[in-house]
Design a protein around this motif. Structure first.
Motif, PDB file in Angstrom:
ATOM      1  N   UNK A  90      14.686  11.004  61.423  1.00 19.23           N
ATOM      2  CA  UNK A  90      14.122  11.532  62.381  1.00 19.23           C
ATOM      3  C   UNK A  90      12.706   9.945  63.077  1.00 19.23           C
ATOM      4  N   UNK A  91      12.775   9.493  62.734  1.00 20.58           N
ATOM      5  CA  UNK A  91      11.950   8.109  63.304  1.00 20.58           C
ATOM      6  C   UNK A  91      12.819   7.227  64.733  1.00 20.58           C
ATOM      7  N   UNK A  92      13.713   7.159  64.104  1.00 18.80           N
ATOM      8  CA  UNK A  92      14.884   7.185  65.650  1.00 18.80           C
ATOM      9  C   UNK A  92      15.401   7.846  66.599  1.00 18.80           C
ATOM     10  N   UNK A  93      15.398   9.146  65.726  1.00 19.47           N
ATOM     11  CA  UNK A  93      15.629  10.263  66.577  1.00 19.47           C
ATOM     12  C   UNK A  93      14.134  10.397  67.739  1.00 19.47           C
ATOM     13  N   UNK A  94      13.112  10.879  67.206  1.00 22.55           N
ATOM     14  CA  UNK A  94      11.997  10.904  67.979  1.00 22.55           C
ATOM     15  C   UNK A  94      11.655   9.353  69.224  1.00 22.55           C
ATOM     16  N   UNK A  95      12.091   8.262  68.539  1.00 24.20           N
ATOM     17  CA  UNK A  95      11.871   6.941  69.833  1.00 24.20           C
ATOM     18  C   UNK A  95      13.022   7.670  70.296  1.00 24.20           C
ATOM     19  N   UNK A  96      14.046   7.485  70.555  1.00 23.64           N
ATOM     20  CA  UNK A  96      15.435   8.235  71.026  1.00 23.64           C
ATOM     21  C   UNK A  96      14.855   8.797  72.940  1.00 23.64           C
ATOM     22  N   UNK A  97      14.291   9.991  71.656  1.00 20.65           N
ATOM     23  CA  UNK A  97      13.590  11.205  72.447  1.00 20.65           C
ATOM     24  C   UNK A  97      12.497  10.914  73.466  1.00 20.65           C
ATOM     25  N   UNK A  98      11.052  10.031  73.053  1.00 26.39           N
ATOM     26  CA  UNK A  98      10.559   9.669  73.861  1.00 26.39           C
ATOM     27  C   UNK A  98      10.930   8.486  75.149  1.00 26.39           C
ATOM     28  N   UNK A 100      19.527   0.053  72.795  1.00 25.16           N
ATOM     29  CA  UNK A 100      19.716  -1.387  72.565  1.00 25.16           C
ATOM     30  C   UNK A 100      19.059  -2.306  72.477  1.00 25.16           C
ATOM     31  N   UNK A 101      17.572  -2.348  73.009  1.00 22.71           N
ATOM     32  CA  UNK A 101      16.826  -3.844  72.854  1.00 22.71           C
ATOM     33  C   UNK A 101      15.821  -2.510  71.662  1.00 22.71           C
ATOM     34  N   UNK A 102      15.684  -1.793  71.909  1.00 20.19           N
ATOM     35  CA  UNK A 102      14.923  -0.996  70.540  1.00 20.19           C
ATOM     36  C   UNK A 102      15.010  -1.392  69.169  1.00 20.19           C
ATOM     37  N   UNK A 103      16.759  -0.832  69.195  1.00 21.17           N
ATOM     38  CA  UNK A 103      17.386  -1.256  68.008  1.00 21.17           C
ATOM     39  C   UNK A 103      17.498  -3.094  68.090  1.00 21.17           C
ATOM     40  N   UNK A 104      17.310  -3.991  68.622  1.00 20.86           N
ATOM     41  CA  UNK A 104      17.037  -5.074  68.398  1.00 20.86           C
ATOM     42  C   UNK A 104      15.809  -5.522  68.158  1.00 20.86           C
TER      43      UNK A 104
END
Length: 161
Positions: free
Chosen positions: A67-75, A154-158
Motif C-alpha cells: 500500500x505504501x509503495x502504491x500510494x507513493x507511485x500515485x503521488x 527508480x530514484x524512489x526505489x534507490x
C-alpha cells in the motif's frame, strides 16, 4: 439472464469486435500492438479497458500490493495531473483507494462513460468509440510523461534501499 457459457461467449465476441473496430481506425490501422495495456514499461502500472452493465472505463491503474509503495507511485503520477488530463475537458477521476471486484486495493486514474451496457450489442459501437478515443488520448498523454515518471520511480526505489 445469461448462462455462464453464454456470458463467456458474449464477452469474447465483444472484445473480438472491439479489435475489429480498432483495426479500422486510421490511427491504429496496421498497428501490431494497438494498446500499451500491461506493456507500460513501469512495473505495477497498467492501462485497462473495463465494460460492465452500467458504465465503461478507460483506466490507468497502479496495482502494487504494498500500500505504501502504491500510494507513493500515485503521488508521483499526480504531479503530472495537468499533462495526463490534457484532452479530457472534464478531467479524469483520481481514486487512490479503489477496490476491484476481487477485493484487491489499487489506485486508479480513469474516465467513465455512464449509461452503457456491454450486454446490449446495440451499444457496442458507442462503447468502442469511447474506448478508442479515450485510450488513444490517455495513452498518448502517458507516453509523454512515462520516461520521467519511470526515472522518478527508480530514484524512489534507490532512496528506499
Amino acid at each position: 439472464m445469461y448462462t455462464k457459457e453464454e456470458k463467456k461467449e458474449l464477452v469474447k465476441r465483444f472484445w473480438i469486435e472491439f479489435d475489429e473496430y480498432c483495426s479500422q481506425l486510421p490511427e491504429l490501422a496496421g498497428a501490431k500492438k494497438k494498446w500499451l495495456l500491461h506493456r507500460t514499461k513501469i512495473s505495477h502500472l497498467a492501462m485497462k479497458f473495463e465494460a460492465g452493465r452500467k458504465f465503461a472505463d478507460v483506466i490507468l491503474e497502479i496495482n502494487h500490493k504494498n500500500e505504501a509503495r502504491r500510494l507513493e507511485v500515485y503521488e508521483l503520477v499526480e504531479k503530472y495531473k495537468l499533462l495526463l488530463e490534457d484532452g479530457f475537458p472534464e478531467g479524469l477521476i483520481w481514486d487512490f483507494a479503489f477496490v476491484r471486484d476481487n477485493g484487491q486495493d489499487v489506485c486508479r486514474i480513469y474516465t467513465r462513460k455512464y449509461d452503457v451496457d456491454m450486454h446490449r450489442q446495440k451499444q457496442w459501437n458507442e462503447i468502442f468509440a469511447f474506448f478508442a478515443k479515450n485510450m488513444l488520448q490517455l495513452q498518448s498523454n502517458f507516453v509523454d510523461i512515462r520516461d520521467i515518471l519511470k526515472e522518478e520511480i527508480l530514484t524512489l526505489n534507490r532512496l528506499e534501499r
